[in-house]
Design a protein around this motif. Sequence first.
Motif: not given
Length: 316
Positions: A20-23, A176-178, A269-272, A276-282
Amino acid sequence: MGVLANVTLSPSPFFLTGIPGLEAQHGWLSIPFFAMYMVAIMGNTLILAVVRVDSSLHEPMYLFLSMLAITEVGVSVSTLPTVMGILWFNAREISLGGCLAQMFFIHTFSCMESGVLLAMSYDRFVAIYNPLRYTAILTLPRIVSMGLGITLQSVAFMAPLPFLLQGLPFCHANVLSHSYCLHSDLIQLPCADTTMNSILGLSIVLASFGLDSLLIVFSYALILRTVLGMASKEGRLKALNTCASHICAVLLYYVPMIGVSVMHRAAKHASPITHTLLSSAYLFVPPVLNPIIYSVKTKPIRKGILSLISHKRVLP
C-alpha cells in the motif's frame, strides 16, 4: 432475491493487494523481492544438496536441517507466483480455487516448519543430555517417522480450512490485504457466519504453533539446566554453541509471528504498509536468513558448501 442473485456458485475473482502506498514503485521493489526469493530457494536447495552428497553430514542434526530447508523452499514457492506477479505485471486477480490452494500450501508448509523446529530442539536436547546414545536414540527410521508425522499432522490440520471456506457465499468486493492468500484474511470476506472457521483456525494455531513454541521453550529449559550442570566452562560454551544456529532459526520464525499478533491487537491504526511488511516478515525472512546463518555458524555445512562448489569447478 436481490441478495441471493449476487451470491453465485462461482464467485467473482479475488483481488490481491501489493504494498500500500508504493504501487508506483512496484517495478523497483521487484528487484529486492526477487533477490530474496532467489537467495531463499537457492540457499536452501544448496543445503539440501550438500547434506545429500556429503556422507559425513548424514547425521540427525543435518537431516533435520534438510527438513527445515524443504519447508522453507515450500513457503517461498507458495508465495512467489502472486507476489512477483503483482510487482512485475500488476496481476492482482486470482480465482477462488487458486486462492484456497495457495492458502493451504502456505499454512501447511508454515506448520511443518514449526514442527521441524520442535524436532530440532529435541535433537539438540538429546545431543547435550545424552551424547553417548545420541545416534542410538535418533536413528534414521525414527527421524523419517518424525518427518512423516510432522507432514501428515500439518496436512490434517490445514485440509479442512479450504473446504469450509469453499462452501461459504462471497457477495462483496473480494479484496485481500496481502499479495498472497491467508486464512485470517479470507474469513473476513464471506457474507455468512464464519464463527466455525474462526474457532477452527484458532484451534489449529494453538494446537500447532502454540504447542510447538511451548515445547521448544521447555526443551531449552532442560538444555540450559543440563549445560549449567556441566563442570567445564569450555564444555558449557561448546554445548551452547551447538544450539546457536537453531536458536536463531526459532527467533526468526516466532518473533515476527508474535509481532504480527501484537500489531493486529495493539496497533490497529498503524499505517497499512507497516501491517503489510510485518505480516510478510515471518514468510520472507526465515527462508532467506536461515541458510546464511547455518552456512556461517555451522562449520561442517560451510565446508560442505565450499567442497561442493570447488568440486563443480574442477569438473570438465
